[in-house]
Scaffold this motif. Structure first.
Motif, PDB file in Angstrom:
ATOM      1  N   THR A 100       8.273   2.717   2.465  1.00 48.49           N
ATOM      2  CA  THR A 100       8.744   4.061   2.126  1.00 48.49           C
ATOM      3  C   THR A 100      10.077   4.038   1.397  1.00 48.49           C
ATOM      4  OG1 THR A 100       9.794   4.333   4.284  1.00 48.49           O
ATOM      5  CG2 THR A 100       7.549   5.160   4.043  1.00 48.49           C
ATOM      6  N   THR A 101      10.751   2.906   1.404  1.00 54.05           N
ATOM      7  CA  THR A 101      12.041   2.804   0.713  1.00 54.05           C
ATOM      8  C   THR A 101      11.898   2.558  -0.784  1.00 54.05           C
ATOM      9  OG1 THR A 101      12.215   0.424   1.117  1.00 54.05           O
ATOM     10  CG2 THR A 101      13.141   1.894   2.784  1.00 54.05           C
ATOM     11  N   VAL A 102      10.702   2.221  -1.253  1.00 50.71           N
ATOM     12  CA  VAL A 102      10.498   1.883  -2.666  1.00 50.71           C
ATOM     13  C   VAL A 102      10.867   3.029  -3.613  1.00 50.71           C
ATOM     14  CG1 VAL A 102       8.746   1.248  -4.380  1.00 50.71           C
ATOM     15  CG2 VAL A 102       8.871   0.049  -2.217  1.00 50.71           C
ATOM     16  N   PRO A 103      10.451   4.278  -3.360  1.00 49.49           N
ATOM     17  CA  PRO A 103      10.858   5.343  -4.292  1.00 49.49           C
ATOM     18  C   PRO A 103      12.375   5.483  -4.417  1.00 49.49           C
ATOM     19  CG  PRO A 103       9.093   6.131  -2.891  1.00 49.49           C
ATOM     20  CD  PRO A 103       9.511   4.797  -2.366  1.00 49.49           C
ATOM     21  N   VAL A 104      13.085   5.293  -3.319  1.00 51.44           N
ATOM     22  CA  VAL A 104      14.550   5.372  -3.375  1.00 51.44           C
ATOM     23  C   VAL A 104      15.104   4.230  -4.214  1.00 51.44           C
ATOM     24  CG1 VAL A 104      16.654   5.310  -1.975  1.00 51.44           C
ATOM     25  CG2 VAL A 104      14.644   6.541  -1.154  1.00 51.44           C
ATOM     26  N   LEU A 105      14.520   3.059  -4.069  1.00 53.37           N
ATOM     27  CA  LEU A 105      14.958   1.924  -4.891  1.00 53.37           C
ATOM     28  C   LEU A 105      14.706   2.187  -6.374  1.00 53.37           C
ATOM     29  CD1 LEU A 105      13.763  -1.126  -2.775  1.00 53.37           C
ATOM     30  CD2 LEU A 105      16.105  -0.497  -3.310  1.00 53.37           C
ATOM     31  N   LEU A 106      13.554   2.768  -6.693  1.00 54.75           N
ATOM     32  CA  LEU A 106      13.249   3.055  -8.094  1.00 54.75           C
ATOM     33  C   LEU A 106      14.236   4.044  -8.688  1.00 54.75           C
ATOM     34  CD1 LEU A 106       9.352   3.289  -7.988  1.00 54.75           C
ATOM     35  CD2 LEU A 106      10.743   1.419  -8.866  1.00 54.75           C
ATOM     36  N   VAL A 107      14.616   5.037  -7.902  1.00 51.34           N
ATOM     37  CA  VAL A 107      15.599   6.008  -8.377  1.00 51.34           C
ATOM     38  C   VAL A 107      16.952   5.330  -8.560  1.00 51.34           C
ATOM     39  CG1 VAL A 107      16.884   8.089  -7.734  1.00 51.34           C
ATOM     40  CG2 VAL A 107      14.413   8.011  -7.442  1.00 51.34           C
ATOM     41  N   SER A 108      17.297   4.412  -7.682  1.00 53.61           N
ATOM     42  CA  SER A 108      18.592   3.739  -7.801  1.00 53.61           C
ATOM     43  C   SER A 108      18.654   2.837  -9.024  1.00 53.61           C
ATOM     44  CB  SER A 108      18.893   2.938  -6.531  1.00 53.61           C
ATOM     45  OG  SER A 108      18.072   1.795  -6.456  1.00 53.61           O
ATOM     46  N   VAL A 128       0.835  -1.204   0.000  1.00 51.63           N
ATOM     47  CA  VAL A 128       0.000   0.000   0.000  1.00 51.63           C
ATOM     48  C   VAL A 128       0.868   1.251   0.000  1.00 51.63           C
ATOM     49  CG1 VAL A 128      -1.624   1.347   1.397  1.00 51.63           C
ATOM     50  CG2 VAL A 128      -2.037  -1.069   1.008  1.00 51.63           C
ATOM     51  N   THR A 129       1.916   1.258   0.824  1.00 54.94           N
ATOM     52  CA  THR A 129       2.788   2.426   0.884  1.00 54.94           C
ATOM     53  C   THR A 129       3.582   2.588  -0.406  1.00 54.94           C
ATOM     54  OG1 THR A 129       2.948   2.180   3.254  1.00 54.94           O
ATOM     55  CG2 THR A 129       4.589   3.567   2.211  1.00 54.94           C
ATOM     56  N   ALA A 130       4.012   1.477  -0.991  1.00 58.08           N
ATOM     57  CA  ALA A 130       4.741   1.561  -2.254  1.00 58.08           C
ATOM     58  C   ALA A 130       3.845   2.118  -3.354  1.00 58.08           C
ATOM     59  CB  ALA A 130       5.277   0.189  -2.650  1.00 58.08           C
TER      60      ALA A 130
END
Length: 136
Positions: free
Chosen positions: A80-88, A41-43
């Motif tokens: 909440t870490t998913v956006p950072v993973l997508l950017v990486s 849900v957060t992702a």
């Protein structure tokens, strides 16, 4: 960047609507499933605040117990870490493709349909990545 994040989050919420609430209620019966649900849900929403507020309101209204919400809250924090993973993963180079595809989906869809919300969410994702690309 901020407009893209807001647009994506708002339209995913509008597109998912009550189905997301029903799924969350079902999935929080088990703590492990609650963790996975909170993560997903957060992702999808890209907002741990919105997910946390939803959990608090579910506990307050009696849909789920406090014990059930703990697993989901842990998943919210992990999600909440998913956006950072997508950017990486360097998805910022596809930002214009996301913007184009989202605009096309929104343009050819019926107003207030699930496809229109999904198209606008994709447009918001593209704007988010485009903003990150410009800032970086």
């Amino acid at each position: 960047f901020l407009y893209g994040m807001g647009t994506m989050s708002k339209n995913l919420k509008a597109g998912a609507g009550n189905e997301m609430r029903d799924i969350l209620r079902e999935m929080c019966k088990n703590r492990v499933l609650g963790l996975i649900t909170g993560f997903i849900v957060t992702a999808v929403l890209s907002s741990s605040s919105a997910s946390s507020v939803m959990l608090v309101s579910f506990v307050e209204s009696g849909y789920i117990s406090f014990e059930q919400s703990i697993g989901a809250l842990l998943g919210v924090n992990i999600g909440t870490t998913v956006p950072v993973l997508l950017v990486s993963f360097k998805l910022t180079r596809y930002s214009l493709a996301f913007i184009s595809l989202g605009y096309a989906m929104k343009s050819i869809s019926i107003k207030d349909s699930r496809q229109a919300y999904l198209g606008e969410a994709l447009l918001g994702l593209g704007l988010l990545f485009f903003g990150i690309d410009i800032m970086g």
